[in-house]
Scaffold this motif. Structure first.
Motif, PDB file in Angstrom:
ATOM      1  N   SER A   3       0.813  -1.311  -0.057  1.00  0.00           N
ATOM      2  CA  SER A   3       0.028  -0.164   0.236  1.00  0.00           C
ATOM      3  C   SER A   3       0.866   1.255   0.035  1.00  0.00           C
ATOM      4  O   SER A   3       0.746   2.106  -0.920  1.00  0.00           O
ATOM      5  N   GLU A   4       1.942   1.337   0.915  1.00  0.00           N
ATOM      6  CA  GLU A   4       2.748   2.337   0.907  1.00  0.00           C
ATOM      7  C   GLU A   4       3.382   2.727  -0.625  1.00  0.00           C
ATOM      8  O   GLU A   4       3.689   3.861  -1.096  1.00  0.00           O
ATOM      9  N   ARG A   5       3.921   1.663  -1.136  1.00  0.00           N
ATOM     10  CA  ARG A   5       4.635   1.807  -2.492  1.00  0.00           C
ATOM     11  C   ARG A   5       3.693   2.203  -3.389  1.00  0.00           C
ATOM     12  O   ARG A   5       3.876   3.179  -4.038  1.00  0.00           O
ATOM     13  N   VAL A   6       2.284   1.733  -3.437  1.00  0.00           N
ATOM     14  CA  VAL A   6       1.497   2.262  -4.356  1.00  0.00           C
ATOM     15  C   VAL A   6       0.987   3.754  -4.206  1.00  0.00           C
ATOM     16  O   VAL A   6       0.915   4.400  -5.156  1.00  0.00           O
ATOM     17  N   LEU A   7       0.717   4.005  -2.947  1.00  0.00           N
ATOM     18  CA  LEU A   7       0.582   5.501  -2.835  1.00  0.00           C
ATOM     19  C   LEU A   7       1.797   6.430  -3.077  1.00  0.00           C
ATOM     20  O   LEU A   7       1.230   7.504  -3.708  1.00  0.00           O
ATOM     21  N   ALA A   8       2.940   5.936  -2.815  1.00  0.00           N
ATOM     22  CA  ALA A   8       3.962   6.833  -3.461  1.00  0.00           C
ATOM     23  C   ALA A   8       3.975   7.198  -4.756  1.00  0.00           C
ATOM     24  O   ALA A   8       4.010   8.151  -5.292  1.00  0.00           O
ATOM     25  N   ARG A   9       3.869   5.941  -5.526  1.00  0.00           N
ATOM     26  CA  ARG A   9       3.827   5.910  -6.831  1.00  0.00           C
ATOM     27  C   ARG A   9       2.953   6.936  -7.364  1.00  0.00           C
ATOM     28  O   ARG A   9       2.937   7.741  -8.405  1.00  0.00           O
ATOM     29  N   ALA A  10       1.572   6.860  -6.988  1.00  0.00           N
ATOM     30  CA  ALA A  10       0.235   7.656  -7.247  1.00  0.00           C
ATOM     31  C   ALA A  10       0.601   9.100  -6.942  1.00  0.00           C
ATOM     32  O   ALA A  10       0.258  10.039  -7.694  1.00  0.00           O
ATOM     33  N   ARG A  34       9.677   3.195   1.407  1.00  0.00           N
ATOM     34  CA  ARG A  34       8.534   2.757   0.699  1.00  0.00           C
ATOM     35  C   ARG A  34       7.797   3.950   0.010  1.00  0.00           C
ATOM     36  O   ARG A  34       7.274   3.978  -0.979  1.00  0.00           O
ATOM     37  N   LEU A  35       7.710   4.949   0.781  1.00  0.00           N
ATOM     38  CA  LEU A  35       6.839   6.046   0.523  1.00  0.00           C
ATOM     39  C   LEU A  35       7.597   7.127  -0.196  1.00  0.00           C
ATOM     40  O   LEU A  35       6.928   8.103  -0.658  1.00  0.00           O
ATOM     41  N   ASP A  36       8.609   6.832  -0.496  1.00  0.00           N
ATOM     42  CA  ASP A  36       9.687   7.710  -1.279  1.00  0.00           C
ATOM     43  C   ASP A  36       9.584   9.120  -0.872  1.00  0.00           C
ATOM     44  O   ASP A  36       9.373  10.157  -1.657  1.00  0.00           O
ATOM     45  N   THR A  37       9.747   9.243   0.559  1.00  0.00           N
ATOM     46  CA  THR A  37       9.550  10.528   1.102  1.00  0.00           C
ATOM     47  C   THR A  37      10.654  10.925   2.154  1.00  0.00           C
ATOM     48  O   THR A  37      10.970   9.705   2.805  1.00  0.00           O
ATOM     49  N   ASP A  38      10.753  12.110   2.638  1.00  0.00           N
ATOM     50  CA  ASP A  38      11.999  12.207   3.787  1.00  0.00           C
ATOM     51  C   ASP A  38      10.875  12.503   5.084  1.00  0.00           C
ATOM     52  O   ASP A  38      11.922  12.582   6.223  1.00  0.00           O
ATOM     53  N   TRP A  39       9.660  12.498   5.091  1.00  0.00           N
ATOM     54  CA  TRP A  39       9.021  12.612   6.285  1.00  0.00           C
ATOM     55  C   TRP A  39       7.667  12.112   6.050  1.00  0.00           C
ATOM     56  O   TRP A  39       7.082  11.908   5.147  1.00  0.00           O
ATOM     57  N   VAL A  40       7.142  11.749   7.405  1.00  0.00           N
ATOM     58  CA  VAL A  40       5.729  11.236   7.454  1.00  0.00           C
ATOM     59  C   VAL A  40       4.938  12.308   8.058  1.00  0.00           C
ATOM     60  O   VAL A  40       5.514  12.775   9.267  1.00  0.00           O
ATOM     61  N   ASP A  41       3.733  12.678   7.883  1.00  0.00           N
ATOM     62  CA  ASP A  41       3.177  13.631   8.324  1.00  0.00           C
ATOM     63  C   ASP A  41       2.586  13.380   9.936  1.00  0.00           C
ATOM     64  O   ASP A  41       2.349  14.142  10.777  1.00  0.00           O
ATOM     65  N   LEU A  42       1.857  12.189   9.662  1.00  0.00           N
ATOM     66  CA  LEU A  42       1.440  11.598  11.172  1.00  0.00           C
ATOM     67  C   LEU A  42       1.600  10.357  11.149  1.00  0.00           C
ATOM     68  O   LEU A  42       1.123   9.333  10.314  1.00  0.00           O
ATOM     69  N   TYR A  43       2.210   9.765  12.187  1.00  0.00           N
ATOM     70  CA  TYR A  43       2.846   8.623  12.483  1.00  0.00           C
ATOM     71  C   TYR A  43       2.109   7.854  13.549  1.00  0.00           C
ATOM     72  O   TYR A  43       1.939   8.181  14.669  1.00  0.00           O
ATOM     73  N   GLN A  44       1.717   6.724  13.327  1.00  0.00           N
ATOM     74  CA  GLN A  44       0.519   5.982  14.297  1.00  0.00           C
ATOM     75  C   GLN A  44       0.836   4.663  14.779  1.00  0.00           C
ATOM     76  O   GLN A  44       1.266   3.786  14.031  1.00  0.00           O
ATOM     77  N   LEU A  45       0.647   4.426  15.937  1.00  0.00           N
ATOM     78  CA  LEU A  45       0.904   3.364  16.396  1.00  0.00           C
ATOM     79  C   LEU A  45      -0.204   2.269  16.376  1.00  0.00           C
ATOM     80  O   LEU A  45      -1.232   2.686  16.571  1.00  0.00           O
ATOM     81  N   HIS A  46       0.194   1.115  15.683  1.00  0.00           N
ATOM     82  CA  HIS A  46      -0.951   0.268  14.991  1.00  0.00           C
ATOM     83  C   HIS A  46      -1.246  -0.898  15.879  1.00  0.00           C
ATOM     84  O   HIS A  46      -2.135  -1.568  15.611  1.00  0.00           O
ATOM     85  N   LEU A  47      -0.685  -0.808  17.379  1.00  0.00           N
ATOM     86  CA  LEU A  47      -0.978  -2.052  18.056  1.00  0.00           C
ATOM     87  C   LEU A  47      -2.096  -1.300  19.125  1.00  0.00           C
ATOM     88  O   LEU A  47      -1.651  -0.727  20.171  1.00  0.00           O
TER      89      LEU A  47
END
Length: 330
Positions: free
Chosen positions: A74-81, A126-139
């Motif tokens: 999903s991260e790779r597809v989003l980056a490409r889009a 994977r996101l081909d970026t230098d930063w994530v705007d919102l990083y979330q704990l998934h547990l």
């Protein structure tokens, strides 16, 4: 007055469209080691890319994914889009699950601060970026004391410029409050839809000045009108063999008739003002609180267009909210 269509992620100053798009489904098929499907079935990556770009053109600026979705796919597809439009959007992703990208498997979980850094590094790649705007704990059920450590780790990431803000994806108000105590916590991601209200979490977001990022805003598709009782879904769809936390679908396959009956009872209210059923379900969420940012999933351009079309129609009225409560006996 700010026009409807924009909301802010907590006190972060990060503005997003009132509607975000959830990128679980576009990750395609992935599974647990025992074969339990964890995706939404097969997906066409080219259509996913077109759908993301169509959403952008229609004013959607917030996309929520996770490293686990499709085991990184999903991260790779989003980056490409997104391509060169990365700076125009707000990207949220998640960590805590351990994945095997080669075999498309979820292999476990890791709540250590060291893993959080490794996972973030991998997501940035994977996101081909230098930063994530919102990083979330998934547990969702992580230990609260360990979560306090992870909150401090996220503050380090903010200082280093790797993320702008963070959140916890959990349905437990007490756990959400642990992250809410952090300076750069901007949101709680939690389940919320017209059939599954979450008053304590909405109240926490309102009292703490956080965004309420709503997963399952369409009740895993039940609020789209596209399901019939007893009709099984494809083999790779998690809803066809629902785990205990996934309500509204039966282990025999297909939607739960009782849930479908509630949807039918709400149909007249939700389709008011020329809305589709899904658009009405989103309109209820916006009326529920000024803090809500629903993130419906999508797999096609048509779904992207329908969901984004809800923005122009705005929230339900206060009277309609009361009417909904009456129908559902709340």
């Amino acid at each position: 007055m700010e026009s409807f269509g924009n909301r802010t992620l907590g006190n972060s100053g990060i503005d997003v469209s009132a509607l975000g798009f959830g990128c679980w489904a576009i990750g395609g098929e992935w599974s647990a080691p025992d074969g339990q499907p964890l995706g939404w079935g097969k997906v066409d990556d080219e259509e996913s890319v077109r759908a993301v770009r169509r959403a952008l053109d229609l004013g959607v600026t917030f996309f929520d994914t996770a490293d686990a979705y499709g085991a990184g796919h999903s991260e790779r597809v989003l980056a490409r889009a997104l391509g060169k439009r990365r700076a125009d959007v707000v990207v949220a992703t998640k960590w805590g699950n351990v994945i095997d990208e080669e075999r498309r498997l979820l292999t476990g979980s890791d709540d250590s601060p060291a893993y959080a850094r490794r996972a973030l590094t991998a997501s940035l790649r994977r996101l081909d970026t230098d930063w994530v705007d919102l990083y979330q704990l998934h547990l969702s059920d992580a230990d609260p004391e360990r979560a306090a450590e992870l909150r401090d780790t996220c503050e380090e990431f903010v200082r280093e410029g790797l993320i702008r803000a963070y959140a916890w994806s959990t349905d437990d108000p007490a756990r959400a409050a642990v992250f809410a105590a952090g300076e750069h916590c901007a949101a709680v991601q939690h389940r919320l839809n017209i059939l599954q209200d979450a008053p304590e979490l909405v109240a926490l977001c309102e009292e703490s000045g956080l965004a309420s990022v709503n997963r399952s805003p369409l009740a895993m598709g039940l609020l789209t009108g596209g399901h019939a009782a007893g009709r099984a879904l494809e083999a790779g769809d998690i809803r066809n063999a629902p785990p205990a936390w996934l309500q509204g679908f039966t282990t025999e396959g297909g939607a739960d008739p009782e849930w479908l009956a509630r949807v039918e009872a709400l149909k007249e209210i939700l389709t008011s003002g020329g809305r589709t059923l899904a658009q009405g379900a989103l309109a209820w969420l916006w009326a529920r609180s000024p803090r809500t940012v629903p993130i419906p999933g999508f797999r096609s351009v048509a779904q992207a267009e329908e969901n984004a079309g809800a923005i122009a129609k705005g929230p339900l009225t206060a009277a309609q909210l009361t009417e909904v409560d009456g129908v559902l006996g709340r």
